[in-house]
Design a protein around this motif. Structure first.
Motif, PDB file in Angstrom:
ATOM      1  N   ILE A   1      -1.497  -4.903   1.067  1.00 12.96           N
ATOM      2  CA  ILE A   1      -0.993  -4.937   2.214  1.00 12.96           C
ATOM      3  C   ILE A   1      -0.914  -3.359   2.837  1.00 12.96           C
ATOM      4  N   HIS A   2      -1.428  -3.228   3.940  1.00 12.64           N
ATOM      5  CA  HIS A   2      -1.733  -1.961   4.508  1.00 12.64           C
ATOM      6  C   HIS A   2      -1.514  -1.990   6.109  1.00 12.64           C
ATOM      7  N   CYS A   3      -1.424  -0.915   6.691  1.00 12.48           N
ATOM      8  CA  CYS A   3      -1.377  -0.709   8.140  1.00 12.48           C
ATOM      9  C   CYS A   3      -2.712  -0.037   8.489  1.00 12.48           C
ATOM     10  N   ASN A   4      -3.629   0.041   9.441  1.00 16.26           N
ATOM     11  CA  ASN A   4      -4.625   0.650   9.827  1.00 16.26           C
ATOM     12  C   ASN A   4      -4.084   2.127  10.627  1.00 16.26           C
TER      13      ASN A   4
ATOM     14  N   GLY B   1       0.964  -1.122   0.241  1.00 15.59           N
ATOM     15  CA  GLY B   1       0.052   0.125  -0.040  1.00 15.59           C
ATOM     16  C   GLY B   1       0.982   1.214   0.036  1.00 15.59           C
ATOM     17  N   HIS B   2       0.415   2.034  -0.816  1.00 15.00           N
ATOM     18  CA  HIS B   2       0.895   3.532  -0.934  1.00 15.00           C
ATOM     19  C   HIS B   2       2.347   3.646  -1.428  1.00 15.00           C
ATOM     20  N   GLY B   3       3.355   4.823  -1.172  1.00 15.44           N
ATOM     21  CA  GLY B   3       4.579   4.616  -1.636  1.00 15.44           C
ATOM     22  C   GLY B   3       4.692   5.861  -2.499  1.00 15.44           C
TER      23      GLY B   3
ATOM     24  N   ASN C   1       6.362   5.665   8.406  1.00 13.75           N
ATOM     25  CA  ASN C   1       5.381   5.615   7.449  1.00 13.75           C
ATOM     26  C   ASN C   1       4.767   4.540   7.179  1.00 13.75           C
ATOM     27  N   GLU C   2       3.377   4.513   7.173  1.00 14.90           N
ATOM     28  CA  GLU C   2       2.815   3.203   6.469  1.00 14.90           C
ATOM     29  C   GLU C   2       3.312   2.588   5.148  1.00 14.90           C
ATOM     30  N   LYS C   3       3.994   3.570   4.588  1.00 13.61           N
ATOM     31  CA  LYS C   3       4.215   2.943   2.920  1.00 13.61           C
ATOM     32  C   LYS C   3       5.465   2.022   3.171  1.00 13.61           C
TER      33      LYS C   3
HETATM   34 ZN    ZN Z   1      -3.248   2.154   3.746  1.00 17.82          ZN
END
Ligand code: ZN
Length: 174
Positions: free
Chosen positions: A78-81, A8-10, A25-27
């Protein structure tokens, strides 16, 4: 199987930014877990396609396009909440509303993760009209591996051993 992993993201999109007890950072977490997941799946003989393998921005439609053009068998984002509520925590897996094939993939993955991490809250399987779930032609899930907004879980997510354990749990479910 041929499996698409979607970190996820980036790039210019950091995703959620955890700030307590340090900046994360989530990314970066999603990429790290995804690269470990790629190694685990390849060790089991699967072929893996990543929607990104470095810190670059990829649009949601291009992520789905990569999976579709490569004719992969399954898609895992794949992500983080994250939440305004710092106490929010737990692991959940998302599918497209009423997707039977999505549910069939989500159930073992969610079960494997909460079994690997018995102290973590089981948030279950949830449904929403996410673009990457909607536009992919194959069974697709989106895993929210804990809350980056929760200080305890931020530390959990930043830990390489935990990232490895997440990758192994998803792989054994696949
Ligand atoms: Zn996310």
């Amino acid at each position: 199987m041929k499996i698409c992993i979607d970190p996820g993201h980036g790039g210019t999109d950091p995703g959620a930014i955890g700030k307590d007890p340090f900046v994360l950072n989530e990314k970066d977490v999603t990429l790290s877990i995804s690269l470990l997941l790629k190694t685990e799946l390849e060790d089991k003989g699967h072929t893996v396609v990543l929607t990104r393998d470095k810190d670059v921005a990829v649009s949601l439609s291009n992520r789905a396009k990569i999976a579709n053009q490569n004719n992969v068998d399954i898609f895992i984002s794949i992500h983080c909440n994250s939440s305004e509520n710092k106490d929010a925590e737990g692991i959940e897996t998302w599918i497209f509303p009423n997707s039977t094939v999505g549910k069939k993939l989500a159930e073992p993955v969610q079960n494997s993760l909460v079994t690997a991490f018995p102290n973590h809250k089981k948030r279950g399987i949830r449904e929403d009209n996410f673009q990457v779930l909607r536009e992919t032609n194959m069974p697709a899930i989106l895993v929210e591996c804990e809350f980056i907004s929760n200080p305890t879980q931020l530390k959990f997510l930043s830990d390489k051993d935990n990232q490895e354990k997440i990758a192994k749990a998803i792989t054994s479910a696949i």
